[in-house]
Design a protein around this motif. Structure first.
Motif, PDB file in Angstrom:
ATOM      1  N   ILE A 172       0.846  -1.199   0.000  1.00  0.00           N
ATOM      2  CA  ILE A 172       0.000   0.000   0.000  1.00  0.00           C
ATOM      3  C   ILE A 172       0.876   1.241   0.000  1.00  0.00           C
ATOM      4  N   GLU A 173       1.933   1.240   0.820  1.00  0.00           N
ATOM      5  CA  GLU A 173       2.787   2.419   0.950  1.00  0.00           C
ATOM      6  C   GLU A 173       3.432   2.792  -0.387  1.00  0.00           C
ATOM      7  N   LEU A 174       3.949   1.778  -1.107  1.00  0.00           N
ATOM      8  CA  LEU A 174       4.607   2.050  -2.389  1.00  0.00           C
ATOM      9  C   LEU A 174       3.590   2.523  -3.424  1.00  0.00           C
ATOM     10  N   ASN A 175       2.437   1.872  -3.487  1.00  0.00           N
ATOM     11  CA  ASN A 175       1.425   2.272  -4.463  1.00  0.00           C
ATOM     12  C   ASN A 175       0.896   3.672  -4.178  1.00  0.00           C
ATOM     13  N   GLU A 176       0.807   4.031  -2.918  1.00  0.00           N
ATOM     14  CA  GLU A 176       0.371   5.389  -2.577  1.00  0.00           C
ATOM     15  C   GLU A 176       1.383   6.417  -3.068  1.00  0.00           C
ATOM     16  N   GLN A 177       2.676   6.137  -2.865  1.00  0.00           N
ATOM     17  CA  GLN A 177       3.712   7.055  -3.328  1.00  0.00           C
ATOM     18  C   GLN A 177       3.730   7.146  -4.857  1.00  0.00           C
ATOM     19  N   LEU A 178       3.526   6.019  -5.535  1.00  0.00           N
ATOM     20  CA  LEU A 178       3.463   6.035  -6.997  1.00  0.00           C
ATOM     21  C   LEU A 178       2.285   6.871  -7.485  1.00  0.00           C
ATOM     22  N   ALA A 179       1.156   6.784  -6.777  1.00  0.00           N
ATOM     23  CA  ALA A 179      -0.003   7.605  -7.146  1.00  0.00           C
ATOM     24  C   ALA A 179       0.331   9.087  -7.028  1.00  0.00           C
ATOM     25  N   TYR A 180       0.972   9.479  -5.919  1.00  0.00           N
ATOM     26  CA  TYR A 180       1.364  10.884  -5.746  1.00  0.00           C
ATOM     27  C   TYR A 180       2.311  11.328  -6.868  1.00  0.00           C
ATOM     28  N   LEU A 181       3.263  10.469  -7.178  1.00  0.00           N
ATOM     29  CA  LEU A 181       4.291  10.831  -8.148  1.00  0.00           C
ATOM     30  C   LEU A 181       3.717  10.956  -9.561  1.00  0.00           C
ATOM     31  N   TYR A 182       2.875  10.005  -9.959  1.00  0.00           N
ATOM     32  CA  TYR A 182       2.270  10.100 -11.291  1.00  0.00           C
ATOM     33  C   TYR A 182       1.327  11.308 -11.367  1.00  0.00           C
ATOM     34  N   ALA A 183       0.682  11.651 -10.248  1.00  0.00           N
ATOM     35  CA  ALA A 183      -0.155  12.853 -10.240  1.00  0.00           C
ATOM     36  C   ALA A 183       0.699  14.103 -10.433  1.00  0.00           C
ATOM     37  N   LYS A 239       3.302  14.223 -12.150  1.00  0.00           N
ATOM     38  CA  LYS A 239       3.640  14.208 -13.576  1.00  0.00           C
ATOM     39  C   LYS A 239       2.408  14.398 -14.464  1.00  0.00           C
ATOM     40  N   ARG A 240       1.255  14.564 -13.832  1.00  0.00           N
ATOM     41  CA  ARG A 240      -0.024  14.744 -14.533  1.00  0.00           C
ATOM     42  C   ARG A 240      -0.410  13.530 -15.369  1.00  0.00           C
ATOM     43  N   ASP A 241       0.079  12.377 -14.957  1.00  0.00           N
ATOM     44  CA  ASP A 241      -0.335  11.117 -15.573  1.00  0.00           C
ATOM     45  C   ASP A 241      -1.411  10.522 -14.658  1.00  0.00           C
ATOM     46  N   TYR A 242      -2.615  11.081 -14.773  1.00  0.00           N
ATOM     47  CA  TYR A 242      -3.647  10.776 -13.782  1.00  0.00           C
ATOM     48  C   TYR A 242      -4.210   9.362 -13.920  1.00  0.00           C
ATOM     49  N   LEU A 243      -4.170   8.788 -15.119  1.00  0.00           N
ATOM     50  CA  LEU A 243      -4.654   7.423 -15.268  1.00  0.00           C
ATOM     51  C   LEU A 243      -3.763   6.437 -14.510  1.00  0.00           C
ATOM     52  N   LYS A 244      -2.433   6.638 -14.582  1.00  0.00           N
ATOM     53  CA  LYS A 244      -1.536   5.781 -13.796  1.00  0.00           C
ATOM     54  C   LYS A 244      -1.721   6.040 -12.305  1.00  0.00           C
ATOM     55  N   ALA A 245      -1.929   7.294 -11.932  1.00  0.00           N
ATOM     56  CA  ALA A 245      -2.174   7.606 -10.516  1.00  0.00           C
ATOM     57  C   ALA A 245      -3.414   6.872 -10.021  1.00  0.00           C
ATOM     58  N   ILE A 246      -4.462   6.856 -10.847  1.00  0.00           N
ATOM     59  CA  ILE A 246      -5.702   6.155 -10.471  1.00  0.00           C
ATOM     60  C   ILE A 246      -5.452   4.655 -10.352  1.00  0.00           C
ATOM     61  N   ASP A 247      -4.664   4.086 -11.259  1.00  0.00           N
ATOM     62  CA  ASP A 247      -4.349   2.650 -11.181  1.00  0.00           C
ATOM     63  C   ASP A 247      -3.729   2.297  -9.833  1.00  0.00           C
ATOM     64  N   HIS A 248      -2.796   3.120  -9.380  1.00  0.00           N
ATOM     65  CA  HIS A 248      -2.096   2.801  -8.125  1.00  0.00           C
ATOM     66  C   HIS A 248      -2.955   3.098  -6.902  1.00  0.00           C
ATOM     67  N   ILE A 249      -3.800   4.101  -6.978  1.00  0.00           N
ATOM     68  CA  ILE A 249      -4.670   4.352  -5.828  1.00  0.00           C
ATOM     69  C   ILE A 249      -5.761   3.280  -5.762  1.00  0.00           C
ATOM     70  N   ASN A 250      -6.099   2.672  -6.912  1.00  0.00           N
ATOM     71  CA  ASN A 250      -7.047   1.548  -6.904  1.00  0.00           C
ATOM     72  C   ASN A 250      -6.503   0.380  -6.088  1.00  0.00           C
ATOM     73  N   TYR A 251      -5.182   0.147  -6.198  1.00  0.00           N
ATOM     74  CA  TYR A 251      -4.569  -0.923  -5.397  1.00  0.00           C
ATOM     75  C   TYR A 251      -4.783  -0.631  -3.907  1.00  0.00           C
ATOM     76  N   CYS A 252      -4.568   0.613  -3.520  1.00  0.00           N
ATOM     77  CA  CYS A 252      -4.727   1.000  -2.118  1.00  0.00           C
ATOM     78  C   CYS A 252      -6.177   0.817  -1.653  1.00  0.00           C
ATOM     79  N   ILE A 253      -7.111   1.171  -2.532  1.00  0.00           N
ATOM     80  CA  ILE A 253      -8.530   1.003  -2.184  1.00  0.00           C
ATOM     81  C   ILE A 253      -8.876  -0.470  -2.058  1.00  0.00           C
ATOM     82  N   ASP A 254      -8.340  -1.297  -2.942  1.00  0.00           N
ATOM     83  CA  ASP A 254      -8.605  -2.744  -2.866  1.00  0.00           C
ATOM     84  C   ASP A 254      -8.118  -3.330  -1.546  1.00  0.00           C
ATOM     85  N   LYS A 255      -6.992  -2.810  -1.045  1.00  0.00           N
ATOM     86  CA  LYS A 255      -6.413  -3.347   0.180  1.00  0.00           C
ATOM     87  C   LYS A 255      -7.010  -2.715   1.441  1.00  0.00           C
TER      88      LYS A 255
END
Length: 252
Positions: A52-63, A65-81
């Motif tokens: 969860i911690e790594l996926n949360e950081q990846l979401a912040y980082l892709y956001a 970079k304004r790559d919001y679809l990748k940010a959503i992918d990683h925050i989805n992992y956090c929501i699933d968990k």
């Protein structure tokens, strides 16, 4: 900065993922986004770490970079968990909002608030979405309820001025904006709201004045350029209007 200095003095553990994630967080805090993203992607793609911690950081980082679809992918992992953690629903709503998908933004922000998310930025963003959906009364109730808890919160006051403007309560809207400016609140919000008020009331010189003050604080505010474009066009200043509308297209 002090945290990063202390971390750099520690002998780097070979397989300590917590150490690596902390280094990513600190690089992000210090605006070393590329370095942080490179480390996070290496952990995720090469080391195969899925936490969860790594996926949360990846979401912040892709956001960032304004790559919001990748940010959503990683925050989805956090929501699933951890589906019950409202911050993740807020972040998903925020990323959808930045991706210009206001329907999904509304859904996930509403879910976050219903699950107890009370951070001011989320409340204000949801209020803006309500205004965009012609639900100004609901936006008023939302902001007013939180102002009873935090009556001196200037972000909430600025949000209330926007609600008043949409409801054409221009006097109340201007009073709040001028009070915020007089109090030293240097966010662009009150200036932008005044520009909007004066545009709506056909006082184009004043609208131009406050739109330009807005852009002195942040020169990438699309709404300020749009107000400039409409105001200059109303005054038949075609060249100035063209330049302002061109900026709107450039930034959005």
């Amino acid at each position: 900065d002090q945290s990063y200095e202390i971390l750099s003095q520690i002998e780097k553990p070979v397989n300590d993922n917590r150490y690596k994630i902390l280094a990513i967080q600190l690089n992000l805090q210090n605006n070393r986004v590329d370095e942080a993203l490179s480390s996070a992607e290496y952990m995720y793609n090469i080391d195969g770490i899925e936490s969860i911690e790594l996926n949360e950081q990846l979401a912040y980082l892709y956001a960032e970079k304004r790559d919001y679809l990748k940010a959503i992918d990683h925050i989805n992992y956090c929501i699933d968990k951890n589906a019950g953690y409202p911050k993740y629903s807020y972040l998903k709503g925020l990323y959808y909002f930045n991706f210009k998908d206001t329907l999904n933004a509304h859904i996930y922000l509403e879910r976050a608030l219903n699950n107890g998310y009370n951070e001011i930025d989320g409340i204000i963003l949801y209020s803006d979405l309500l205004l965009a959906s012609d639900k100004s009364n609901e936006a008023y109730e939302l902001i007013n309820d939180h102002l009873t808890i935090e009556p001196e919160n200037r972000k909430l006051k600025n949000a209330l001025s926007k609600v008043y403007n949409v409801q054409k309560n221009y006097r109340e809207s201007k009073d709040i904006s001028f009070d915020l400016i007089d109090s030293g609140y240097m966010d662009y919000g009150p200036f932008l709201n005044l520009a909007d008020v004066y545009l709506d009331t056909y006082k184009y010189d004043s609208a131009i004045y406050y739109a330009e003050l807005t852009l002195e604080i942040d020169d990438q505010i699309n709404q300020a350029y749009y107000i400039l474009g409409k105001s200059h066009r109303a005054k038949e200043r075609v060249y100035e209007a063209y330049n302002a509308y061109s900026k709107v297209i450039e930034y959005d």
